[in-house]
Write a protein that holds these residues in place. Structure first.
Motif, short mmCIF file in Angstrom:
data_model
loop_
_atom_site.label_atom_id
_atom_site.label_comp_id
_atom_site.label_asym_id
_atom_site.label_seq_id
_atom_site.Cartn_x
_atom_site.Cartn_y
_atom_site.Cartn_z
N TRP A 238 32.99 16.05 -0.15
CA TRP A 238 32.55 15.85 -1.54
C TRP A 238 32.98 14.46 -2.02
O TRP A 238 34.08 13.98 -1.68
N GLU A 241 30.76 10.48 -7.46
CA GLU A 241 29.76 9.42 -7.64
C GLU A 241 30.11 8.48 -8.78
O GLU A 241 29.72 7.30 -8.77
N THR A 254 25.86 11.62 -4.88
CA THR A 254 26.01 13.05 -4.60
C THR A 254 24.74 13.62 -4.00
O THR A 254 24.79 14.41 -3.05
#
Length: 311
Positions: A238, A241, A254
């Motif tokens: 993950w 952004e 993302t």
């Protein structure tokens, strides 16, 4: 209408039992003696009552990697329906994967469902996150290496050959020359986030790294198969952004990272390849990322804890 080619399935256990075959396939299956090098067997306790009733045994065998060892067994030639019946018979501790027999034939075999638990000699290829950038302890791969080697210093090895900045194109081109001297039984590919990046200078130039993933993954699968190594593909971490911004002329988003994750997972499912998802451990935890993209030391520890829990 043409008939489909039979599926070659290497078996070393209860699937060679005539009563089990009759129960699963409605017939006994002709077998051909075969051998699988680089593996040994160990017992596996079975708790599924239906499987125990079919085999008459509550302990089956499973495979683990061991350099210099060979497992003797036989090849069954199964129809699509019979292979599906074999899949249903095998418990969740097993996963059907391709192996290279000593004859040179490629066949299916039921391996340990956790590819890291059954591994001995691991090669890791990938990018800066696999390299362990931003963590003096070598990142999640460094933690993996320490734990893996400590478990069996005599036989277990981990070779981290990741190079910061690598794309899957780089990895697929460079990996074939790296494997022979290291005798890997497991090849971990942790790359692709750089393929998802959009160049800020020419974002509309028509080049999209994500569009070429399949070819590079096919090449890596063929490379692993030549060495009878189990391919394991690691998904992206993950990212935050809001902090990636202009990263050396690249933009990480993302949406693109999620597209990469989806593409890798789908390819692995289609090809019966192991996929390790690293998205969730750091999701919505920006404090575990140094620059929105690279995990810090605590983030890498969290990634390793996630992988360790899979076992």
């Amino acid at each position: 209408m043409t008939e489909s080619q039979p599926h070659l399935l290497f078996s070393f256990g209860t699937l060679l039992d005539r009563q089990v075959q009759t129960a699963l396939f409605g017939r006994t299956v002709a077998t051909t003696p075969a051998a699988l090098a680089g593996y040994a067997t160990r017992p596996l306790a079975i708790t599924d009552e239906a499987v125990i009733a079919t085999s008459g045994q509550d302990v089956h065998l499973t495979l683990e990697r061991r350099l210099g060892s060979t497992v003797e067994g036989a090849v069954l030639r199964l129809t699509d329906e019979e292979l599906a019946a074999a899949d249903a018979y095998e418990v969740a501790d097993y996963a059907r994967r391709q192996v290279l027999l000593t004859s040179g034939e490629t066949a299916w075999a039921y391996l340990d469902a956790n590819p890291l638990r059954s591994a001995a000699r691991i090669v890791i290829v990938g990018d800066s996150i696999a390299y362990g950038r931003c963590d003096p302890q070598g990142g999640w791969t460094g933690h993996l290496a320490a734990a893996h080697i400590a478990a069996n210093e005599t036989q277990n090895r981990v070779f981290n050959l990741a190079v910061p900045g690598s794309t899957l194109a780089d990895v697929s081109a460079q990996t074939p020359a790296l494997l022979p001297p290291r005798h890997p039984d497991t090849l971990i590919v942790a790359a692709g986030i750089n393929d998802s990046a959009v160049p800020l200078a020419a974002p509309g130039d028509g080049h999209d790294g994500l569009a070429h993933l399949t070819g590079h993954l096919d090449s890596l699968a063929a490379t692993a198969r030549r060495h009878n190594a189990r391919l394991v593909v690691v998904g992206p971490v993950w990212l935050d952004e809001t902090r990636t911004g202009d990263y050396e002329g690249l933009r990480f988003t993302t949406d693109r990272a999620l597209a990469l994750r989806t593409a890798l997972r789908a390819w692995c499912a289609d090809h019966h390849i192991d996929f390790l998802d690293l998205w969730e451990p750091l999701r919505d935890q920006p404090h575990l990322l140094v620059d929105g993209l690279h995990p810090d030391a605590a983030g890498h520890k969290e990634l390793h804890r996630h992988l360790d829990a899979l076992g």
